[in-house]
Design a protein around this motif. Structure first.
Motif, mmCIF file in Angstrom:
data_model
loop_
_atom_site.group_PDB
_atom_site.id
_atom_site.type_symbol
_atom_site.label_atom_id
_atom_site.label_comp_id
_atom_site.label_asym_id
_atom_site.label_seq_id
_atom_site.Cartn_x
_atom_site.Cartn_y
_atom_site.Cartn_z
ATOM 1 N N GLN A 1 0.829 -1.183 0.000
ATOM 2 C CA GLN A 1 0.000 0.000 0.000
ATOM 3 C C GLN A 1 0.877 1.251 0.000
ATOM 4 O O GLN A 1 1.885 1.299 0.698
ATOM 5 C CB GLN A 1 -0.909 -0.001 1.237
ATOM 6 C CG GLN A 1 -1.993 1.053 1.231
ATOM 7 C CD GLN A 1 -3.127 0.706 0.275
ATOM 8 O OE1 GLN A 1 -3.180 -0.400 -0.252
ATOM 9 N NE2 GLN A 1 -4.005 1.651 0.042
ATOM 10 N N VAL A 2 0.493 2.218 -0.772
ATOM 11 C CA VAL A 2 1.224 3.474 -0.863
ATOM 12 C C VAL A 2 0.334 4.596 -0.359
ATOM 13 O O VAL A 2 -0.849 4.659 -0.682
ATOM 14 C CB VAL A 2 1.649 3.764 -2.321
ATOM 15 C CG1 VAL A 2 2.244 5.159 -2.452
ATOM 16 C CG2 VAL A 2 2.642 2.707 -2.801
ATOM 17 N N GLN A 3 0.875 5.448 0.462
ATOM 18 C CA GLN A 3 0.169 6.652 0.885
ATOM 19 C C GLN A 3 0.898 7.863 0.302
ATOM 20 O O GLN A 3 2.124 7.957 0.399
ATOM 21 C CB GLN A 3 0.116 6.771 2.399
ATOM 22 C CG GLN A 3 -0.717 5.712 3.095
ATOM 23 C CD GLN A 3 0.022 4.406 3.271
ATOM 24 O OE1 GLN A 3 1.194 4.391 3.602
ATOM 25 N NE2 GLN A 3 -0.654 3.300 3.016
ATOM 26 N N LEU A 4 0.129 8.754 -0.270
ATOM 27 C CA LEU A 4 0.666 9.984 -0.833
ATOM 28 C C LEU A 4 0.087 11.163 -0.068
ATOM 29 O O LEU A 4 -1.135 11.239 0.118
ATOM 30 C CB LEU A 4 0.296 10.112 -2.314
ATOM 31 C CG LEU A 4 0.740 8.972 -3.231
ATOM 32 C CD1 LEU A 4 0.220 9.187 -4.649
ATOM 33 C CD2 LEU A 4 2.243 8.833 -3.239
ATOM 34 N N VAL A 5 0.952 12.061 0.356
ATOM 35 C CA VAL A 5 0.513 13.224 1.119
ATOM 36 C C VAL A 5 1.080 14.476 0.468
ATOM 37 O O VAL A 5 2.304 14.650 0.406
ATOM 38 C CB VAL A 5 0.959 13.144 2.583
ATOM 39 C CG1 VAL A 5 0.510 14.391 3.337
ATOM 40 C CG2 VAL A 5 0.394 11.883 3.242
ATOM 41 N N LEU A 20 4.866 22.652 -4.298
ATOM 42 C CA LEU A 20 4.076 21.576 -3.716
ATOM 43 C C LEU A 20 4.945 20.347 -3.545
ATOM 44 O O LEU A 20 5.807 20.063 -4.371
ATOM 45 C CB LEU A 20 2.884 21.240 -4.604
ATOM 46 C CG LEU A 20 1.953 22.388 -4.980
ATOM 47 C CD1 LEU A 20 0.764 21.847 -5.780
ATOM 48 C CD2 LEU A 20 1.490 23.156 -3.769
ATOM 49 N N SER A 21 4.688 19.625 -2.474
ATOM 50 C CA SER A 21 5.409 18.385 -2.200
ATOM 51 C C SER A 21 4.426 17.230 -2.174
ATOM 52 O O SER A 21 3.279 17.393 -1.756
ATOM 53 C CB SER A 21 6.126 18.459 -0.848
ATOM 54 O OG SER A 21 7.043 19.525 -0.807
ATOM 55 N N CYS A 22 4.912 16.094 -2.597
ATOM 56 C CA CYS A 22 4.133 14.857 -2.531
ATOM 57 C C CYS A 22 5.040 13.800 -1.914
ATOM 58 O O CYS A 22 5.969 13.315 -2.563
ATOM 59 C CB CYS A 22 3.678 14.441 -3.915
ATOM 60 S SG CYS A 22 2.868 12.819 -3.987
ATOM 61 N N ALA A 23 4.776 13.490 -0.665
ATOM 62 C CA ALA A 23 5.597 12.524 0.057
ATOM 63 C C ALA A 23 4.916 11.167 0.055
ATOM 64 O O ALA A 23 3.722 11.062 0.360
ATOM 65 C CB ALA A 23 5.821 12.995 1.490
ATOM 66 N N ALA A 24 5.670 10.158 -0.300
ATOM 67 C CA ALA A 24 5.131 8.804 -0.363
ATOM 68 C C ALA A 24 5.624 7.992 0.817
ATOM 69 O O ALA A 24 6.768 8.107 1.240
ATOM 70 C CB ALA A 24 5.538 8.128 -1.654
ATOM 71 N N THR A 78 10.054 11.721 -2.299
ATOM 72 C CA THR A 78 9.194 12.896 -2.448
ATOM 73 C C THR A 78 9.303 13.453 -3.855
ATOM 74 O O THR A 78 10.394 13.490 -4.435
ATOM 75 C CB THR A 78 9.575 13.978 -1.423
ATOM 76 O OG1 THR A 78 9.396 13.451 -0.105
ATOM 77 C CG2 THR A 78 8.720 15.226 -1.586
ATOM 78 N N VAL A 79 8.175 13.881 -4.354
ATOM 79 C CA VAL A 79 8.086 14.534 -5.658
ATOM 80 C C VAL A 79 7.627 15.962 -5.426
ATOM 81 O O VAL A 79 6.804 16.215 -4.544
ATOM 82 C CB VAL A 79 7.086 13.783 -6.556
ATOM 83 C CG1 VAL A 79 6.851 14.522 -7.858
ATOM 84 C CG2 VAL A 79 7.577 12.372 -6.816
ATOM 85 N N TYR A 80 8.143 16.878 -6.220
ATOM 86 C CA TYR A 80 7.806 18.289 -6.064
ATOM 87 C C TYR A 80 7.194 18.843 -7.348
ATOM 88 O O TYR A 80 7.532 18.420 -8.450
ATOM 89 C CB TYR A 80 9.044 19.107 -5.731
ATOM 90 C CG TYR A 80 9.754 18.652 -4.478
ATOM 91 C CD1 TYR A 80 10.866 17.818 -4.543
ATOM 92 C CD2 TYR A 80 9.309 19.044 -3.221
ATOM 93 C CE1 TYR A 80 11.511 17.392 -3.409
ATOM 94 C CE2 TYR A 80 9.950 18.622 -2.068
ATOM 95 C CZ TYR A 80 11.051 17.794 -2.172
ATOM 96 O OH TYR A 80 11.690 17.370 -1.029
ATOM 97 N N LEU A 81 6.320 19.815 -7.157
ATOM 98 C CA LEU A 81 5.810 20.596 -8.278
ATOM 99 C C LEU A 81 6.138 22.055 -7.985
ATOM 100 O O LEU A 81 5.542 22.657 -7.086
ATOM 101 C CB LEU A 81 4.299 20.401 -8.456
ATOM 102 C CG LEU A 81 3.664 21.171 -9.611
ATOM 103 C CD1 LEU A 81 4.189 20.651 -10.953
ATOM 104 C CD2 LEU A 81 2.134 21.053 -9.567
#
Length: 129
Positions: A1-5, A20-24, A78-81
């Motif tokens: 399971q993956v959670q993205l925040v 924006l950040s997207c932390a998995a 983490t992915v950033y926009l």
């Protein structure tokens, strides 16, 4: 399971910038296709940009090219926009998403919401004029 925040949204004046950040968590997602989408009030969720970890390909919708940039931090999962020169029409809830079944971004597939199996809760971006 993956959670993205997602995080980093807020209120900014036109011409300003946000990141924006997207932390998995829950699983490393460095072989997945990742996407950023947004939903403006009264509108459908639309594709903003996406990329493949595996080949590093990055893609943007035309309306954000030259203003938005996607980057990643493998160590932080983490992915950033990065959003620059923001306009009132960029006002929306922004979502990150992951397709755990794909390693290569294909625009015909990954510019639509149906091919992503994990979604974050969204973060609000409001750009005032």
């Amino acid at each position: 399971q993956v959670q993205l925040v997602e995080s980093g949204g807020g209120l900014v004046q036109a011409g300003g910038s946000l990141r924006l950040s997207c932390a998995a968590s829950g699983r490393t997602f460095n072989n997945y296709v990742m996407g950023w989408f947004r939903r403006a009030p009264g509108m459908e969720r639309e594709f903003v940009g996406g990329f493949s970890w595996s080949d590093g390909g990055i893609y943007y919708t035309d309306s954000v090219k030259g203003r938005f940039t996607i980057s990643r931090d493998n160590a932080k999962n983490t992915v950033y926009l990065h959003m620059n020169s923001l306009k009132p029409k960029d006002t929306a809830v922004y979502y990150c998403a992951a397709d755990s079944r794909s390693t290569i971004f294909l625009r015909v597939m990954h510019s639509t919401t149906s091919h992503y199996d994990y979604w974050g809760q969204g973060t609000q971006v409001t750009v005032s004029s």
